[in-house]
Write an enzyme that holds these catalytic residues in place. Sequence first.
Site, PDB file in Angstrom:
ATOM      1  N   HIS A 130       0.093  17.698   4.112  1.00 50.75           N
ATOM      2  CA  HIS A 130      -1.120  18.276   4.700  1.00 50.75           C
ATOM      3  C   HIS A 130      -0.796  19.671   5.252  1.00 50.75           C
ATOM      4  O   HIS A 130       0.148  19.840   6.029  1.00 50.75           O
ATOM      5  CB  HIS A 130      -1.622  17.416   5.868  1.00 50.75           C
ATOM      6  CG  HIS A 130      -2.244  16.112   5.451  1.00 50.75           C
ATOM      7  ND1 HIS A 130      -2.467  15.741   4.144  1.00 50.75           N
ATOM      8  CD2 HIS A 130      -2.713  15.075   6.210  1.00 50.75           C
ATOM      9  CE1 HIS A 130      -3.042  14.547   4.110  1.00 50.75           C
ATOM     10  NE2 HIS A 130      -3.199  14.117   5.343  1.00 50.75           N
ATOM     11  N   GLY A 138       0.808  -1.225   0.000  1.00 50.68           N
ATOM     12  CA  GLY A 138       0.000   0.000   0.000  1.00 50.68           C
ATOM     13  C   GLY A 138       0.836   1.269   0.000  1.00 50.68           C
ATOM     14  O   GLY A 138       2.075   1.242  -0.049  1.00 50.68           O
ATOM     15  N   CYS A 191      -2.645  11.302  10.370  1.00 47.76           N
ATOM     16  CA  CYS A 191      -1.617  12.173   9.776  1.00 47.76           C
ATOM     17  C   CYS A 191      -1.852  13.669  10.069  1.00 47.76           C
ATOM     18  O   CYS A 191      -0.890  14.411  10.325  1.00 47.76           O
ATOM     19  CB  CYS A 191      -1.525  11.922   8.276  1.00 47.76           C
ATOM     20  SG  CYS A 191      -3.098  11.609   7.480  1.00 47.76           S
ATOM     21  N   ASN A 201       2.346  13.915   5.088  1.00 43.65           N
ATOM     22  CA  ASN A 201       1.413  12.931   5.647  1.00 43.65           C
ATOM     23  C   ASN A 201       1.865  11.499   5.506  1.00 43.65           C
ATOM     24  O   ASN A 201       1.545  10.655   6.341  1.00 43.65           O
ATOM     25  CB  ASN A 201       0.028  13.093   5.006  1.00 43.65           C
ATOM     26  CG  ASN A 201       0.052  13.002   3.498  1.00 43.65           C
ATOM     27  OD1 ASN A 201       0.724  13.798   2.833  1.00 43.65           O
ATOM     28  ND2 ASN A 201      -0.663  12.050   2.931  1.00 43.65           N
ATOM     29  N   SER A 209      -2.533  -8.689   1.286  1.00 43.11           N
ATOM     30  CA  SER A 209      -3.761  -9.492   1.208  1.00 43.11           C
ATOM     31  C   SER A 209      -3.527 -10.743   0.377  1.00 43.11           C
ATOM     32  O   SER A 209      -2.466 -10.905  -0.252  1.00 43.11           O
ATOM     33  CB  SER A 209      -4.878  -8.660   0.571  1.00 43.11           C
ATOM     34  OG  SER A 209      -4.680  -8.614  -0.824  1.00 43.11           O
ATOM     35  N   LEU A 246      -1.494  -1.580   7.313  1.00 41.62           N
ATOM     36  CA  LEU A 246      -2.682  -2.336   6.882  1.00 41.62           C
ATOM     37  C   LEU A 246      -3.906  -1.447   6.778  1.00 41.62           C
ATOM     38  O   LEU A 246      -4.073  -0.505   7.571  1.00 41.62           O
ATOM     39  CB  LEU A 246      -2.986  -3.447   7.886  1.00 41.62           C
ATOM     40  CG  LEU A 246      -2.102  -4.682   7.820  1.00 41.62           C
ATOM     41  CD1 LEU A 246      -2.354  -5.568   9.040  1.00 41.62           C
ATOM     42  CD2 LEU A 246      -2.360  -5.467   6.527  1.00 41.62           C
ATOM     43  N   ASP A 247      -4.747  -1.799   5.845  1.00 37.39           N
ATOM     44  CA  ASP A 247      -6.076  -1.228   5.754  1.00 37.39           C
ATOM     45  C   ASP A 247      -6.752  -1.376   7.128  1.00 37.39           C
ATOM     46  O   ASP A 247      -6.726  -2.444   7.734  1.00 37.39           O
ATOM     47  CB  ASP A 247      -6.828  -2.061   4.699  1.00 37.39           C
ATOM     48  CG  ASP A 247      -8.117  -1.425   4.289  1.00 37.39           C
ATOM     49  OD1 ASP A 247      -8.830  -0.937   5.173  1.00 37.39           O
ATOM     50  OD2 ASP A 247      -8.409  -1.435   3.085  1.00 37.39           O
TER      51      ASP A 247
HETATM   52  N1  LIG Z   1      -1.975   7.353   3.488  1.00 42.43           N
HETATM   53  C1  LIG Z   1      -1.721   8.090   4.555  1.00 42.43           C
HETATM   54  O1  LIG Z   1      -1.289   9.265   4.485  1.00 42.43           O
HETATM   55  C2  LIG Z   1      -1.960   7.531   5.927  1.00 42.43           C
HETATM   56  C3  LIG Z   1      -2.525   6.283   6.126  1.00 42.43           C
HETATM   57  N2  LIG Z   1      -2.710   5.812   7.402  1.00 42.43           N
HETATM   58  C4  LIG Z   1      -3.286   4.494   7.683  1.00 42.43           C
HETATM   59  O2  LIG Z   1      -2.337   3.491   7.265  1.00 42.43           O
HETATM   60  C5  LIG Z   1      -3.028   2.347   6.782  1.00 42.43           C
HETATM   61  C6  LIG Z   1      -2.624   2.087   5.328  1.00 42.43           C
HETATM   62  O3  LIG Z   1      -3.017   3.184   4.520  1.00 42.43           O
HETATM   63  P1  LIG Z   1      -2.658   3.248   2.972  1.00 42.43           P
HETATM   64  O4  LIG Z   1      -1.286   2.723   2.753  1.00 42.43           O
HETATM   65  O5  LIG Z   1      -3.004   4.599   2.570  1.00 42.43           O
HETATM   66  O6  LIG Z   1      -3.702   2.154   2.378  1.00 42.43           O
HETATM   67  P2  LIG Z   1      -3.625   1.355   1.006  1.00 42.43           P
HETATM   68  O7  LIG Z   1      -5.038   1.072   0.635  1.00 42.43           O
HETATM   69  O8  LIG Z   1      -2.758   2.040   0.029  1.00 42.43           O
HETATM   70  O9  LIG Z   1      -2.911  -0.052   1.407  1.00 42.43           O
HETATM   71  C7  LIG Z   1      -3.551  -1.015   2.194  1.00 42.43           C
HETATM   72  C8  LIG Z   1      -2.672  -2.243   2.418  1.00 42.43           C
HETATM   73  O10 LIG Z   1      -3.416  -3.207   3.190  1.00 42.43           O
HETATM   74  C9  LIG Z   1      -3.394  -4.470   2.524  1.00 42.43           C
HETATM   75  N3  LIG Z   1      -4.621  -5.218   2.769  1.00 42.43           N
HETATM   76  C10 LIG Z   1      -5.886  -4.894   2.373  1.00 42.43           C
HETATM   77  N4  LIG Z   1      -6.748  -5.876   2.754  1.00 42.43           N
HETATM   78  C11 LIG Z   1      -6.011  -6.820   3.380  1.00 42.43           C
HETATM   79  C12 LIG Z   1      -6.317  -8.080   3.982  1.00 42.43           C
HETATM   80  N5  LIG Z   1      -7.568  -8.559   4.014  1.00 42.43           N
HETATM   81  N6  LIG Z   1      -5.310  -8.786   4.525  1.00 42.43           N
HETATM   82  C13 LIG Z   1      -4.036  -8.333   4.501  1.00 42.43           C
HETATM   83  N7  LIG Z   1      -3.678  -7.156   3.926  1.00 42.43           N
HETATM   84  C14 LIG Z   1      -4.660  -6.414   3.392  1.00 42.43           C
HETATM   85  C15 LIG Z   1      -3.244  -4.139   1.038  1.00 42.43           C
HETATM   86  O11 LIG Z   1      -2.721  -5.277   0.367  1.00 42.43           O
HETATM   87  P3  LIG Z   1      -3.093  -5.576  -1.219  1.00 42.43           P
HETATM   88  O12 LIG Z   1      -2.243  -4.627  -2.021  1.00 42.43           O
HETATM   89  O13 LIG Z   1      -2.677  -6.993  -1.366  1.00 42.43           O
HETATM   90  O14 LIG Z   1      -4.545  -5.321  -1.373  1.00 42.43           O
HETATM   91  C16 LIG Z   1      -2.245  -2.966   1.142  1.00 42.43           C
HETATM   92  O15 LIG Z   1      -0.947  -3.475   1.291  1.00 42.43           O
HETATM   93  C17 LIG Z   1      -4.528   2.636   6.901  1.00 42.43           C
HETATM   94  O16 LIG Z   1      -4.981   2.071   8.095  1.00 42.43           O
HETATM   95  C18 LIG Z   1      -4.581   4.154   6.930  1.00 42.43           C
HETATM   96  O17 LIG Z   1      -5.720   4.607   7.558  1.00 42.43           O
HETATM   97  C19 LIG Z   1      -2.281   6.564   8.466  1.00 42.43           C
HETATM   98  C20 LIG Z   1      -1.711   7.782   8.302  1.00 42.43           C
HETATM   99  C21 LIG Z   1      -1.531   8.374   7.014  1.00 42.43           C
HETATM  100  N1  LIG Z   2      -7.645  10.079   6.808  1.00 45.15           N
HETATM  101  C1  LIG Z   2      -6.295  10.548   6.507  1.00 45.15           C
HETATM  102  C2  LIG Z   2      -5.351   9.410   6.358  1.00 45.15           C
HETATM  103  C3  LIG Z   2      -5.643   8.256   7.236  1.00 45.15           C
HETATM  104  O1  LIG Z   2      -5.619   7.137   6.813  1.00 45.15           O
HETATM  105  O2  LIG Z   2      -5.944   8.525   8.501  1.00 45.15           O
HETATM  106  P1  LIG Z   2      -6.164   7.453   9.663  1.00 45.15           P
HETATM  107  O3  LIG Z   2      -4.874   6.660   9.807  1.00 45.15           O
HETATM  108  O4  LIG Z   2      -6.448   8.252  10.854  1.00 45.15           O
HETATM  109  O5  LIG Z   2      -7.311   6.562   9.291  1.00 45.15           O
HETATM  110  C4  LIG Z   2      -6.350  11.372   5.221  1.00 45.15           C
HETATM  111  O6  LIG Z   2      -7.224  11.082   4.468  1.00 45.15           O
HETATM  112  O7  LIG Z   2      -5.552  12.243   4.953  1.00 45.15           O
END
Ligand SMILES: NC(=O)C1=CN([C@@H]2O[C@H](COP(=O)(O)OP(=O)(O)OC[C@H]3O[C@@H](n4cnc5c(N)ncnc54)[C@H](OP(=O)(O)O)[C@@H]3O)[C@@H](O)[C@H]2O)C=CC1
Ligand SMILES: N[C@@H](CC(=O)OP(=O)(O)O)C(=O)O
Length: 369
Positions: A258, A16, A156, A345, A40, A87-88
């Site tokens: 951000h 991700g 973030c 972020n 996943s 992780l999601d």
């Molecule tokens: N983007 C940002 O700026 C920020 C994000 N976050 C948090 O960090 C986390 C990741 O965000 P982000 O990288 O943006 O999300 P993405 O959607 O880009 O990535 C999600 C990841 O989770 C994996 N995944 C999804 N479903 C499953 C499953 N059933 N089992 C195992 N792995 C799974 C995906 O794998 P696959 O590719 O195989 O589907 C992928 O590697 C979230 O919880 C988000 O809220 C926190 C702060 C900032």
């Molecule tokens: N919700 C934030 C990113 C995020 O994933 O936040 P959180 O880890 O609190 O779910 C944004 O959209 O910029």
Amino acid sequence: MQVDRQVKVGVLGATGTVGQRFISLLSTHPFFVVAALGASERSAGKPYAKAVNWKQTVPIPAAVRDIVVQPCKPEHFADCAVVFSGLDADVAGDIEAAFRAAELAVFSNAKSYRRDPHVPLIVPLVNPSHLSIVPQQKALHSPPLKKGFIVTNANCSTTGVVIPLAALEKAFGPLESCIITTMQAISGAGYPGVPSLDIFDNVVPYISGEEEKIEWETLKILGGITETDDGAKAFDMHAKHPLRISASCNRVPVVDGHTECVSVRFARRPPPSPQQVREALAAYSPDAYTLGCPSAPRHTIFVHEEPDRPQPRLDRDFQQGAGVSVGRVRQCRVFDIKFVVLSNNVCIGAATSSIINAELAIARGFIQI
Ligand SMILES: NC(=O)C1=CN([C@@H]2O[C@H](COP(=O)(O)OP(=O)(O)OC[C@H]3O[C@@H](n4cnc5c(N)ncnc54)[C@H](OP(=O)(O)O)[C@@H]3O)[C@@H](O)[C@H]2O)C=CC1
Ligand SMILES: N[C@@H](CC(=O)OP(=O)(O)O)C(=O)O
């Protein structure tokens, strides 16, 4: 801090947006070495380079290209002392709990455990002292855990704003009120994120759950830890000096970074002047840097004097995305002081914070290596 040997780590959600940042940052880390990757079932079984839709500006690090992505099950991470989770949030709760139960130290970006009363919510440049709740978390598990625990980092937008707020409280005592308006990058929504037809030429004045997260998480992070009558530790949510926070969140057509407009009122009267605030922000030096955490920024807060800074395109890479940039520090006619803060972020707002949290846990002896 001095770490003489390599520490094997795993990355959950490695494919991700945040996972890719982990991979990039860890590829040059002085002692963390990526030993296992999880995602996943869609990605499991494939070499990382085939599974990932790589969106970083640097190539996929050679050392991880051929690592076969595993399902997120602890048995595939048995060699690791630490796992980083991108992780999601829909799946992070159960998976991270299973890794903790398997005696792994988990450093998570997901929201799942941020409100858990036994899990520290740590912005590493602000409240590493909250690691002290970890022994209680381990002891609550049945049977008590020897090595497994979860540490989360913040949302973030929360991360970006609490760093200057912490600097202000350190210099001038408690804040009383704070109003925050965010302009958040598209990458905050992961990949592919917000549809281009929604965000191009537009501003979307709503991000689900974001305002509540900023308002709640800020209190846990800036608050202390107290002891209850039965001797347990509990987060005090800034209760000794109630802090009122109101946030309004907007998605804007920026890729990373951000921006947040912040107005604060101090408890102390008279309040500090804008110049005193500028000096306090620029002087802020958190424990993570003095402890020698290799990913901690040397300069945490850069204070701009130019009237048109910070800007995401120009300032998001300050200190490799690990620091924050503040500008437009000035008097507020309603509260005391207002300013603008810009944070990366996906770096300090996500992966960099988790990595510094793990460095802090090692420096403070919460992980034996
Ligand atoms: N983007 C940002 O700026 C920020 C994000 N976050 C948090 O960090 C986390 C990741 O965000 P982000 O990288 O943006 O999300 P993405 O959607 O880009 O990535 C999600 C990841 O989770 C994996 N995944 C999804 N479903 C499953 C499953 N059933 N089992 C195992 N792995 C799974 C995906 O794998 P696959 O590719 O195989 O589907 C992928 O590697 C979230 O919880 C988000 O809220 C926190 C702060 C900032
Ligand atoms: N919700 C934030 C990113 C995020 O994933 O936040 P959180 O880890 O609190 O779910 C944004 O959209 O910029």
